[in-house]
Enzyme design. Structure first.
Site, mmCIF file in Angstrom:
data_model
loop_
_atom_site.group_PDB
_atom_site.id
_atom_site.type_symbol
_atom_site.label_atom_id
_atom_site.label_comp_id
_atom_site.label_asym_id
_atom_site.label_seq_id
_atom_site.Cartn_x
_atom_site.Cartn_y
_atom_site.Cartn_z
ATOM 1 N N HIS A 287 0.869 -1.172 0.000
ATOM 2 C CA HIS A 287 0.000 0.000 0.000
ATOM 3 C C HIS A 287 0.913 1.230 0.000
ATOM 4 O O HIS A 287 2.046 1.175 0.494
ATOM 5 C CB HIS A 287 -0.858 0.084 1.265
ATOM 6 C CG HIS A 287 -1.813 -1.043 1.467
ATOM 7 N ND1 HIS A 287 -1.427 -2.235 2.023
ATOM 8 C CD2 HIS A 287 -3.147 -1.136 1.242
ATOM 9 C CE1 HIS A 287 -2.484 -3.036 2.113
ATOM 10 N NE2 HIS A 287 -3.536 -2.396 1.642
ATOM 11 N N ASP B 10 2.337 2.074 3.343
ATOM 12 C CA ASP B 10 3.236 1.056 3.898
ATOM 13 C C ASP B 10 4.684 1.464 3.673
ATOM 14 O O ASP B 10 5.543 1.247 4.527
ATOM 15 C CB ASP B 10 3.046 -0.306 3.210
ATOM 16 C CG ASP B 10 1.679 -0.902 3.407
ATOM 17 O OD1 ASP B 10 0.999 -0.526 4.378
ATOM 18 O OD2 ASP B 10 1.296 -1.755 2.582
ATOM 19 N N GLU C 282 -10.588 -6.529 -4.741
ATOM 20 C CA GLU C 282 -10.452 -7.606 -3.752
ATOM 21 C C GLU C 282 -11.733 -7.731 -2.934
ATOM 22 O O GLU C 282 -12.043 -6.853 -2.130
ATOM 23 C CB GLU C 282 -9.264 -7.332 -2.831
ATOM 24 C CG GLU C 282 -9.019 -8.444 -1.830
ATOM 25 C CD GLU C 282 -7.723 -8.264 -1.074
ATOM 26 O OE1 GLU C 282 -7.686 -8.603 0.110
ATOM 27 O OE2 GLU C 282 -6.738 -7.776 -1.674
ATOM 28 N N ASP D 38 -4.529 -13.678 -2.834
ATOM 29 C CA ASP D 38 -3.883 -13.436 -1.550
ATOM 30 C C ASP D 38 -3.952 -14.743 -0.778
ATOM 31 O O ASP D 38 -5.016 -15.144 -0.291
ATOM 32 C CB ASP D 38 -4.589 -12.320 -0.773
ATOM 33 C CG ASP D 38 -4.073 -10.939 -1.131
ATOM 34 O OD1 ASP D 38 -3.230 -10.834 -2.038
ATOM 35 O OD2 ASP D 38 -4.510 -9.954 -0.500
#
EC number: 5.3.1.5
Length: 425
Positions: A101, A104, A232, A296
């Site tokens: 992200h 991050d 997602e 994921d």
């Protein structure tokens, strides 16, 4: 610069008989499976957020980890230190990809101007790290859910100023992903949902997020990004109900706004659990609908109603997942990103390796079992060919006096067959 993981050179394949906890037992990157390197089948990625951003805090306790880059200090310098450790980890773990992200990898700052300036500097740092290490970006995304301004959503927020802030983050993160050679861009609507319908206009929020996604697609083409856009799905948490509930829900949304040819899905195993589905179901549904993109890889806990983000350990579950993926031709731009974290009590820095090594071995063994299923063809399904109208089919049935007898589904037989692949040598 001194290595952070100074007791390890690199994780290597040692074979099934190895008892070394810092070696692969099943993941051999160069092993050929169905004529293709295992690394190219699996396309492993490690995530930035759980691995390097989480400090071990939870709802009932403060941070339990003592990471040097999480100590007080100048934000950009700490971000650069974190990048040093992250790429040391990626290299030593032998993963070809990573994911992040925006916040991050870069300090958010006190304004959008600071956010963009900080991010631009860190993108240059990441580009240099990628060039040096050979590690590539599987996907980037924007965190439009942590900042308090997104309490009522980002793209679905009724405040156009908040909507505009979200647009700023997304366009900046898309540009960064493009510059870094990312192969996908992910959109996860962490707060695109509601807590109560009493203060929610469902029609307006759906139209807002539909328009937002259309703008994302427009920007993708304008900037010349050749990667894949991914949504997602997740049913709830942090909101009570999220609009991207599961794969089928996302497909309906994409169809409504004419985006089914532009956006695919990134499927998380734990999110499937929360939606009341198996991981296998969500993968198979996405493939059937033509929107399968990336994965994921993690696991949840069927007894818990929240995202536990544990490392995958079930070969039984993941062999069926890999079977579906292989039958569909495998990954294109997607891969297996480990959206998973060590437990709060796992305070040794090498626990990060233990978790990822076990997960990579799990998926590698699952791949090999799935490949045997495909090669043997015992679980193959008939492919329908040709086209007949409903009327012609009805005419055929009448002319031939059809009275078909119910045929056994042989579920038990098929389950036993899967177990043979799993457990027979």
């Amino acid at each position: 610069m001194q290595a952070y993981f100074d007791q390890l050179d690199r994780v290597r394949y040692e074979g099934p008989q190895s008892t070394n906890p810092l070696a692969f037992r099943h993941y051999n990157p160069d092993e050929l499976v169905l004529g293709k390197r295992m690394e190219d089948h699996l396309r492993f990625a490690a995530c930035y957020w759980h691995t390097f951003c989480w400090n071990g805090a939870d709802m009932f306790g403060v941070g339990a980890f003592n990471r040097p880059w999480q100590q007080p200090g100048e934000a950009l310098e700490l971000a650069k230190r974190k990048a040093d450790v992250a790429f040391e980890f990626f290299h030593k773990l032998n993963v070809p990809f990573y994911c992040f992200h925006d916040v991050d990898v870069s300090p958010e700052g006190a304004s959008l101007k600071e956010y963009k300036n900080n991010f631009a500097q860190m993108v240059d740092v990441l580009a240099a790290k990628q060039e040096q290490s050979g590690v590539k970006l599987l996907w980037g995304t924007a965190n439009c859910f942590t900042n308090p301004r997104y309490g009522a959503g980002a793209a679905t927020n009724p405040d156009p100023e908040v909507f505009s802030c979200a647009a700023t983050q997304v366009v900046t993160a898309m540009n960064a992903t493009h510059k870094l050679g990312g192969e996908n861009y992910v959109l996860w609507g962490g707060r695109e949902g509601y807590e109560t319908l009493l203060n929610t206009d469902l029609r307006q929020e759906r139209e807002q997020i539909g328009r937002f996604m259309q703008m994302v697609v427009e920007h993708k083409h304008k900037m010349g990004f050749q990667g894949t856009l991914l949504i997602e799905p997740k049913p709830q948490e942090p909101t009570k109900h999220q609009y991207d509930y599961d794969v089928a829900t996302v497909y309906g949304f994409l169809k409504q706004f004419g985006l089914e040819k532009e956006i695919k899905v990134n499927i998380e195993a734990n999110h499937a659990t929360l939606a009341g589905h198996s991981f296998h179901h969500e993968i198979a549904t996405a493939i059937a609908l033509g929107i399968f993109g990336s994965v994921d890889a993690n696991r949840g806990d069927a007894q818990l109603g929240w995202d536990t983000d544990q490392f995958p350990i079930s070969v039984e579950e993941n062999a069926l997942v890999m079977y579906e993926i292989l039958k569909a031709g495998g990954f294109t731009t997607g891969g297996l990103n480990f959206d998973a974290k060590v437990r709060r009590q796992s305070t040794d820095k090498y626990d990060l390796f233990y978790g990822h090594i076990g997960a990579m071995d799990t998926m590698a063994l699952s791949l090999k079992i799935a490949a045997r299923m495909v090669e043997d063809g015992e679980l193959g399904q008939q492919i329908l060919k040709g086209q007949l109208s409903l009327g012609k089919l009805a005419q055929y049935a009448e002319q031939h006096h059809l009275a078909p007898v119910h045929q056994s589904g042989h579920q038990e037989l098929l389950e036993n067959l899967v177990n043979r692949y799993l457990f027979d040598k």
